[in-house]
Design an enzyme around this catalytic site. Structure first.
Site, mmCIF file in Angstrom:
data_model
loop_
_atom_site.group_PDB
_atom_site.id
_atom_site.type_symbol
_atom_site.label_atom_id
_atom_site.label_comp_id
_atom_site.label_asym_id
_atom_site.label_seq_id
_atom_site.Cartn_x
_atom_site.Cartn_y
_atom_site.Cartn_z
ATOM 1 N N ILE A 1 1.222 -5.830 -0.253
ATOM 2 C CA ILE A 1 0.578 -5.374 1.024
ATOM 3 C C ILE A 1 1.588 -5.542 2.072
ATOM 4 C CG2 ILE A 1 -1.275 -5.697 2.323
ATOM 5 C CD1 ILE A 1 -2.976 -6.327 0.239
ATOM 6 N N ASN B 1 -6.777 2.538 5.811
ATOM 7 C CA ASN B 1 -7.468 1.437 6.364
ATOM 8 C C ASN B 1 -6.714 1.190 7.534
ATOM 9 O OD1 ASN B 1 -8.387 -0.986 6.651
ATOM 10 N ND2 ASN B 1 -7.677 -1.894 4.966
ATOM 11 N N PHE B 2 -7.381 1.146 8.666
ATOM 12 C CA PHE B 2 -6.792 0.773 9.925
ATOM 13 C C PHE B 2 -6.619 -0.673 10.350
ATOM 14 C CE2 PHE B 2 -8.464 4.857 12.418
ATOM 15 C CZ PHE B 2 -8.290 5.729 11.475
ATOM 16 N N LYS B 3 -6.936 -1.367 9.170
ATOM 17 C CA LYS B 3 -7.212 -2.989 9.343
ATOM 18 C C LYS B 3 -7.460 -3.438 10.785
ATOM 19 C CE LYS B 3 -4.310 -3.711 5.351
ATOM 20 N NZ LYS B 3 -3.453 -4.212 4.550
ATOM 21 N N ALA C 1 -2.367 1.463 4.395
ATOM 22 C CA ALA C 1 -2.528 1.109 5.843
ATOM 23 C C ALA C 1 -1.305 1.229 6.620
ATOM 24 C CB ALA C 1 -2.963 -0.267 5.684
ATOM 25 N N SER C 2 -0.247 0.337 6.520
ATOM 26 C CA SER C 2 0.831 0.275 7.304
ATOM 27 C C SER C 2 1.665 1.510 7.377
ATOM 28 C CB SER C 2 1.594 -0.945 7.004
ATOM 29 O OG SER C 2 1.893 -1.143 5.722
ATOM 30 N N GLY D 1 1.775 -1.428 -0.052
ATOM 31 C CA GLY D 1 3.058 -0.746 0.131
ATOM 32 C C GLY D 1 3.314 0.679 -0.131
ATOM 33 N N HIS E 1 -11.771 -6.639 -0.213
ATOM 34 C CA HIS E 1 -10.288 -6.518 0.181
ATOM 35 C C HIS E 1 -9.644 -7.810 -0.024
ATOM 36 C CE1 HIS E 1 -6.723 -5.736 2.261
ATOM 37 N NE2 HIS E 1 -6.820 -4.206 2.127
ATOM 38 N N GLU F 1 -4.738 -3.667 -5.960
ATOM 39 C CA GLU F 1 -3.857 -3.834 -4.851
ATOM 40 C C GLU F 1 -3.271 -5.266 -4.964
ATOM 41 O OE1 GLU F 1 -4.921 -1.410 -0.755
ATOM 42 O OE2 GLU F 1 -5.412 -3.807 -0.847
HETATM 43 O O1 G3P Z 1 -6.071 -1.788 2.340
HETATM 44 C C1 G3P Z 1 -4.639 -1.142 2.058
HETATM 45 C C2 G3P Z 1 -3.734 -2.393 2.047
HETATM 46 O O2 G3P Z 1 -4.307 -3.500 1.856
HETATM 47 C C3 G3P Z 1 -2.474 -1.771 1.805
HETATM 48 O O3 G3P Z 1 -1.869 -2.145 2.758
HETATM 49 O O4 G3P Z 1 -0.118 -1.957 4.653
HETATM 50 O O5 G3P Z 1 0.656 -2.117 2.245
HETATM 51 O O6 G3P Z 1 -0.506 -0.211 2.940
HETATM 52 P P1 G3P Z 1 -0.493 -1.498 3.135
#
Ligand code: G3P
Length: 234
Positions: free
Chosen positions: A147, A9-11, A203-204, A182, A94, A142
């Site tokens: 996150i 997810n590139f957010k 994502a991150s 995470g 989301h 999630e």
């Molecule tokens: O959609 C993926 C997400 O919400 C998780 O974000 O940055 O914790 O990988 P992250």
């Protein structure tokens, strides 16, 4: 669609915006091809068409609104129009783009009508159970509090994942379950698979990594090692 898989997810990260969206999507494509693992980039809306035209892997949108027919809907995202530009699927609900439960159901129905793959996010096992009644293709568990923290759901809250899988499968055993929040290391991915998911939503851990290619490659190799050990599961 072959599982296990990785959704990236590139957010709204600048590191994955405009030209950088294409660079990251190409990395997804390279790793996917090299390791034969399904990797799906989820760019920002204004980058979707450009990304889709330049990679040969599935591309998903980040959100869709419960609108059946394209038309007079300023600022909305319409499944029919995603389909027109060749998009393969979409996130729904989301935690950063939450929808009322009845709208989640509508979105699943509409995306199915247009042949888009639906990935609904659920913040808790109970929410997963409710969403399962709509029979989306995937549910991604999630917990929002993890996150972007770098603390992985699969390591820090494994019981959320296992209880989510149990509740969802009781409603509809066909729904494929992912987890996210995470996810940062290959160990997080391995743990997610051991818990019974068919992949991760990340994502991150990729977008903000110093070397996204290296991290993504580690994830893909982990999936392949897991498949070798547990051929019966996939
Ligand atoms: O959609 C993926 C997400 O919400 C998780 O974000 O940055 O914790 O990988 P992250």
């Amino acid at each position: 669609m072959k599982v296990p898989l990785i959704l990236v997810n590139f957010k709204s990260y600048q590191e994955a915006s405009a030209e950088k969206a294409l660079t990251l999507a190409k990395i997804c494509e390279d790793i996917s091809r090299e390791h034969k693992v399904t990797i799906i980039p989820i760019p920002q809306f204004f980058d979707l068409q450009k990304v889709k035209e330049n990679v040969k892997i599935p591309v998903f949108g980040q959100h869709v609104d419960p609108i059946e027919k394209a038309g007079s809907f300023t600022g909305h995202v319409v499944a029919e129009n995603l389909k027109t530009i060749g998009i393969d699927g979409t996130l729904i609900n989301h935690s950063e783009r939450k929808l009322p439960l009845k709208d989640v159901g509508e979105c699943v129905r509409i995306t199915r009508k247009f042949g888009l793959i639906s990935v609904c996010c659920a913040a808790t096992p109970n929410e997963g159970e409710k969403i399962a009644r709509f029979s989306p293709d995937f549910i991604a568990i999630e917990p929002p509090e993890l996150i972007g923290t770098g603390i992985s759901v699969s390591t820090a809250k494994p019981q959320v994942v296992t209880s989510g899988i149990e509740k969802i499968k009781k409603i509809n055993a066909q729904i494929k379950v992912l987890c996210g929040a995470g996810i940062t290391t290959w160990e997080d991915v391995k743990r997610a698979l051991e818990l019974g998911t068919v992949g991760v939503l990340v994502a991150s851990g990729i977008v903000k990594a110093e070397n996204p290619k290296e991290v993504l490659e580690g994830f893909a190799k982990t999936i392949n090692s897991f498949i070798r050990l547990r051929e019966d599961m996939f």
